[in-house]
Write an enzyme that holds these catalytic residues in place. Structure first.
Site, PDB file in Angstrom:
ATOM      1  N   GLN A 100       0.909  -1.119  -0.075  1.00  0.00           N
ATOM      2  CA  GLN A 100       0.115   0.176  -0.159  1.00  0.00           C
ATOM      3  C   GLN A 100       0.915   1.286   0.089  1.00  0.00           C
ATOM      4  OE1 GLN A 100      -2.398   1.534   3.399  1.00  0.00           O
ATOM      5  NE2 GLN A 100      -4.233   1.110   2.138  1.00  0.00           N
ATOM      6  N   TYR A 181      -5.900  10.853   4.314  1.00  0.00           N
ATOM      7  CA  TYR A 181      -4.607  11.071   3.827  1.00  0.00           C
ATOM      8  C   TYR A 181      -4.350  11.965   2.653  1.00  0.00           C
ATOM      9  CZ  TYR A 181      -3.491   8.000   7.695  1.00  0.00           C
ATOM     10  OH  TYR A 181      -3.464   7.421   9.030  1.00  0.00           O
ATOM     11  N   ARG A 228      -7.501   2.366  -2.621  1.00  0.00           N
ATOM     12  CA  ARG A 228      -8.623   2.436  -1.678  1.00  0.00           C
ATOM     13  C   ARG A 228      -9.178   3.766  -1.464  1.00  0.00           C
ATOM     14  NH1 ARG A 228      -7.131   1.723   4.955  1.00  0.00           N
ATOM     15  NH2 ARG A 228      -8.591  -0.070   5.136  1.00  0.00           N
ATOM     16  N   GLY A 318      -9.474  -6.425   8.772  1.00  0.00           N
ATOM     17  CA  GLY A 318      -8.315  -5.958   9.476  1.00  0.00           C
ATOM     18  C   GLY A 318      -7.853  -6.252  10.868  1.00  0.00           C
ATOM     19  N   ARG A 319      -8.610  -6.028  11.887  1.00  0.00           N
ATOM     20  CA  ARG A 319      -8.097  -6.326  13.461  1.00  0.00           C
ATOM     21  C   ARG A 319      -8.092  -7.657  13.746  1.00  0.00           C
ATOM     22  NH1 ARG A 319      -9.754  -1.455  17.610  1.00  0.00           N
ATOM     23  NH2 ARG A 319      -8.503   0.025  16.587  1.00  0.00           N
TER      24      ARG A 319
END
Length: 365
Positions: A100, A181, A228, A318-319
């Protein structure tokens, strides 16, 4: 009969063994000396190679793109060599991995920037956010606006990072244009108050993203490049007055370029959204012709459902991957999941990073 989530699928030009993907997870464990991944990263990603594909933790394309301590880069020899070890470890287990590409923009602090310079952004608008420095949590610094003549340099930074990722052997790259971002900041009028060719209209605000996409595609090919987005998520105070219009322009442009996939950070958790957001998400999803990766804190049942129904082609977790290196296999077996220790999520060493057991190891014990 095997649920479709656990069957092979094609992501652009890349064949995957299942449709359970590992989402990017910042863990703040890069080398303090040079922001390079090293042996513990190779082992961490090797353990998780049972995913259909791993999308690496967000990796800054330049020192300017750094926003948190001990996040890895992809601009130096040490970093490229560190990532080569990671890719080799994943490929050795028959896995696939994407890098990424990340530039944080205004989500940074002067102490993290070379020479103590201000972070860069579309406009000199400070984010409502904190970051992590050697001193702990601090408010992000006020950024400076990038000059128009700096845009080619930013695009070139992405191109060079893609070339470095290719040298390291990554199967694909993912352009991070989400979560507040830099590229996300350009897209949204809450952070972009420019009056040049990169601000104002939806077309202008999408310009930098598309220039970056075109540069990266020249290196990797469209079939190995994904992106993304988080169009309906507000992060770090980043808003847009009309997201459906700007993303309604951007997403068809991405589709026209033949990108391998759209990785969407969806609103809601566990795959549940309110009706209006669900409808808007579906509208945007329909604008993209490539593979669609859903990401919204899905559980086993909701992930199976969205892939079976065709609402998504793949689901990124994810987590759960922090505490379950064999998550895809656990989900397929409908086995219980390990609980993660949140105190070890960010920073530290092998504890809470390499020591979570697989199902096989638990059975053997």
């Amino acid at each position: 009969m095997t649920d479709k989530l656990f069957t092979p699928g094609k992501l652009g030009d890349v064949e995957l063994k299942n449709r359970v993907l590992m989402a990017p997870l910042t863990r703040n464990r890069a080398s303090k000396k040079d922001d390079a991944p090293y042996d513990i990263h190779a082992e961490y990603y090797r353990q998780r190679a049972g995913a259909g594909m791993i999308i690496s933790e967000a990796t800054q394309i330049t020192p300017e793109g750094k926003g948190y301590i001990q996040t890895p880069g992809i601009y130096s020899r040490e970093q490229i060599d560190g990532w080569k070890k990671v890719v080799g470890a994943v490929h050795g287990e028959g896995g696939k991995i994407a890098l990424q590409l990340w530039h944080v923009g205004r989500i940074s602090h002067v102490s993290l920037q070379e020479g103590g310079q201000k972070p860069v952004a579309p406009s000199a608008i400070k984010a409502e956010a904190q970051t992590v420095t050697e001193e702990g949590f601090v408010d992000v610094s006020e950024p400076r606006a990038l000059e128009t003549d700096e845009m080619p340099r930013v695009v070139e930074d992405y191109r060079r990072a893609a070339e470095n990722a290719k040298e390291a052997g990554f199967d694909m790259v993912e352009i991070h244009a989400a979560n507040g971002y830099l590229l996300d900041q350009f897209i949204r009028d809450g952070a972009n108050a420019r009056d040049d060719a990169y601000g104002g209209s939806p077309e202008n605000r999408a310009r930098l993203v598309l220039e970056v996409v075109d540069a990266v595609v020249e290196v990797y090919g469209a079939g190995r490049t994904g992106i993304r987005l988080s169009p309906l998520i507000e992060v770090a105070g980043l808003t847009d007055s009309d997201p459906m219009t700007v993303y309604g322009y951007l997403i068809p442009e991405l589709s026209r370029r033949g990108l391998a996939y759209l990785h969407m950070v969806e609103p809601g958790t566990q795959g549940d959204m309110d009706q209006d957001l669900g409808h808007k998400t579906a509208q945007l999803r329909e604008l993209f012709d490539g593979a669609y990766i859903a990401n919204a804190g899905y559980g086993r049942d909701t992930a199976i459902r969205v892939v079976e129904s065709g609402q998504a082609d793949f689901v990124a977790f994810g987590r759960p991957y922090i505490a379950n290196p064999d998550l895809a296999q656990r989900l397929e077996a409908d086995a219980p999941l390990n609980e993660g220790d949140q105190s070890t999520y960010y920073g530290g060493g092998v504890e809470g990073y390499l020591d979570y057991p697989t199902l096989e190891e638990q059975k053997a014990a």
